[in-house]
Design an enzyme around this catalytic site. Structure first.
Site, PDB file in Angstrom:
ATOM      1  N   HIS A  99       0.876  -1.180   0.000  1.00  0.00           N
ATOM      2  CA  HIS A  99       0.000   0.000   0.000  1.00  0.00           C
ATOM      3  C   HIS A  99       0.912   1.229   0.000  1.00  0.00           C
ATOM      4  O   HIS A  99       2.001   1.188   0.586  1.00  0.00           O
ATOM      5  CB  HIS A  99      -0.834   0.137   1.266  1.00  0.00           C
ATOM      6  CG  HIS A  99      -1.685  -1.028   1.663  1.00  0.00           C
ATOM      7  ND1 HIS A  99      -1.205  -2.107   2.343  1.00  0.00           N
ATOM      8  CD2 HIS A  99      -3.014  -1.232   1.533  1.00  0.00           C
ATOM      9  CE1 HIS A  99      -2.202  -2.946   2.604  1.00  0.00           C
ATOM     10  NE2 HIS A  99      -3.310  -2.450   2.122  1.00  0.00           N
ATOM     11  N   ASP A 102       2.483   1.995   3.333  1.00  0.00           N
ATOM     12  CA  ASP A 102       3.546   1.117   3.844  1.00  0.00           C
ATOM     13  C   ASP A 102       4.919   1.598   3.415  1.00  0.00           C
ATOM     14  O   ASP A 102       5.907   1.335   4.096  1.00  0.00           O
ATOM     15  CB  ASP A 102       3.419  -0.314   3.280  1.00  0.00           C
ATOM     16  CG  ASP A 102       2.033  -0.889   3.399  1.00  0.00           C
ATOM     17  OD1 ASP A 102       1.343  -0.559   4.383  1.00  0.00           O
ATOM     18  OD2 ASP A 102       1.634  -1.657   2.496  1.00  0.00           O
TER      19      ASP A 102
HETATM   20  C1  XLS Z   1      -7.485  -6.571   5.157  1.00  0.00           C
HETATM   21  C2  XLS Z   1      -7.049  -6.845   3.803  1.00  0.00           C
HETATM   22  C3  XLS Z   1      -5.907  -5.986   3.295  1.00  0.00           C
HETATM   23  C4  XLS Z   1      -5.836  -6.080   1.792  1.00  0.00           C
HETATM   24  C5  XLS Z   1      -5.062  -4.983   1.133  1.00  0.00           C
HETATM   25  O1  XLS Z   1      -8.186  -7.346   5.787  1.00  0.00           O
HETATM   26  O2  XLS Z   1      -6.725  -8.196   3.716  1.00  0.00           O
HETATM   27  O3  XLS Z   1      -4.717  -6.337   3.889  1.00  0.00           O
HETATM   28  O4  XLS Z   1      -5.291  -7.284   1.396  1.00  0.00           O
HETATM   29  O5  XLS Z   1      -5.579  -3.732   1.418  1.00  0.00           O
END
Ligand code: XLS
Ligand code: NI
Ligand code: NI
Length: 433
Positions: A99, A102
């Site tokens: 993301h 991150d």
């Molecule tokens: C949250 C989600 C997130 C997605 C990406 O529960 O799994 O981590 O994979 O935003």
């Protein structure tokens, strides 16, 4: 080189008999299965957020991890990228995912956040050029910052919709620049807490238009990767609009996007929705929208998305069997959207968690491929539906309800039930696990 993972060797395949913790016991990237290397079947990805951005908090306590890259500066963001690519090298994973939040520090304004993102994307691009690991998918974090608390594209405030558009545009540009194979949208805040303050109809329509705009922009910039929605029923929202695969499919049909958008299915989310992982994969494949996998499990007692590494190969074998039946991944892969427990403080814990997850998946894939090669399961399934190969059966579907009804009297039909043979098929499975 940083010294974070010092003394940890690159992980190699040594086979099931090896007692070396720092080795693969089942994942041999070069092993051929059904005419394809295991690495190409599994397409493993490591997730930046859980391994490098998560501080180890839970609802009762804060940070447990002390990482030298924690902090909101560009210099630390680059150190984080250095360490991340060192982990990718040690594991030999072909892919990673991130993301925006991150990889770059949040700026005081949108423009500053965007400048930070652009700078780190150039840095990640240099990393990709000199390392094996490439980008499986990029995505925008539109759930952590307080501006998103009432939703992103579904926010009652149109200014937040605009901010979401700017954020996704920036992240699609970043993913495109880094040659990402997919772009993911997970709508953690695209849902509601209470219907008492929610215009559900308007929010769904805004989410639908937003997704159309994403697809229009993808074509405009010539991004060749897949757009993936990641379904989840709830958490953090009480009710999330992209509840499960079936709900997402209905949504895509309503907005004319069923040929444009696929799904990224997470094991833990499937369980939260009251399904099995293999059900969600099988359904997505039947609907022609299977894209990719987030391979992380829940703790079955807690009822939360605990994002644990998979360690039960028997359970995952059934899921990989569905992936093989679907013809395998095209742009997708097996992303470990998984984190070590907050007491697992050591750098070695991060590495060995991935090693265990990769071995679990490899073992599951091998079982699934062996069962597929054996053919008995598919033969049993074909036999069960063999009646539909008869010409009179096809006529039932092409004709009317009355014509189908008339067959009963014409042939004096009195169909006799036959065994579903479930236990025999379960026994068959167990021979391959
Ligand atoms: C949250 C989600 C997130 C997605 C990406 O529960 O799994 O981590 O994979 O935003
Ligand atoms: Ni996920
Ligand atoms: Ni999740």
């Amino acid at each position: 080189m940083t010294d974070f993972f010092k003394d940890i060797p690159a992980i190699k395949y040594e086979g099931p008999a090896s007692a070396n913790e720092f080795a693969f016991h089942h994942y041999d990237p070069d092993e051929m299965l059904m005419g394809k290397r295991m690495e190409e079947h599994l397409r493993f990805a490591a997730a930046y957020w859980h391994s490098f951005a998560w501080p180890g908090g839970d609802p009762f306590g804060g940070q447990t991890f002390e990482r030298p890259w924690f902090g909101e500066t560009m210099e630390l963001a680059k150190l984080k990228a250095d360490v991340a690519f060192e982990m990718f090298d040690i594991l030999g994973v072909p892919f990673y995912c991130f993301h925006d939040a991150d990889v770059r520090p949040e700026g005081a304004t949108f423009a500053e956040s965007k400048r930070n993102l652009d700078e780190i994307v150039d840095y990640l691009g240099q990393k990709q050029a000199s390392h094996k690991t490439q980008l499986l998918w990029g995505t925008a974090n539109m759930f952590s910052h307080r501006r998103w608390m009432s939703g992103a594209a579904t926010n009652p405030d149109p200014d937040v919709y605009a901010y979401a558009a700017a954020t996704v545009k920036a992240n699609m540009d970043a993913t495109h620049k880094l040659s990402g194979a997919n772009y993911v949208l997970w709508g953690g805040r695209e849902g509601y807490e209470t219907l008492l303050n929610t215009d559900l109809k308007a929010e769904r329509e805004h989410a639908g238009r937003f997704l159309q705009q994403v697809v229009e922009y993808k074509h405009k910039i010539g991004f060749k990767g897949a757009i993936l929605i990641e379904p989840k029923p709830q958490e953090p929202s009480k009710h999330q609009y992209d509840y499960d695969v079936a709900t997402v499919y209905g949504f895509l049909i309503q907005f004319g996007l069923e040929k444009e958008v696929q799904v990224n299915i997470e094991q833990g989310h499937a369980i939260l929705a009251g399904h099995s992982f293999e059900h969600e994969i099988g359904l997505a494949s039947a609907l022609g929208i299977f894209g990719s996998i987030d391979m992380n499990r829940n703790d079955y007692q807690s009822g939360w998305d605990t994002d644990q590494f998979p360690n039960n190969h028997a359970e995952k074998a059934v899921a990989f069997y569905e992936i093989l039946r679907a013809g395998g991944y095209t742009t997708g892969g097996t992303n470990f959207d998984a984190k070590v427990r907050r007491q697992s403080l050591d750098p070695a814990d991060l590495i060995l968690a991935h090693v265990g997850g990769m071995d679990t998946c490899a073992r599951a894939l091998k079982s699934a491929a062996a069962l597929m090669a054996d053919g008995s399961m598919e033969k049993a399934r074909d036999d069960r539906y063999a009646g539909w190969q008869r010409p009179d059966a096809a006529a039932l579907l092409s004709g009317s309800l009355e014509e189908a009804a008339a067959v009963v009297t014409a042939k004096d039909l009195n169909p006799q039930p036959v065994s579903g043979r479930q236990e025999r098929l379960e026994n068959l499975w167990n021979r391959f696990i």
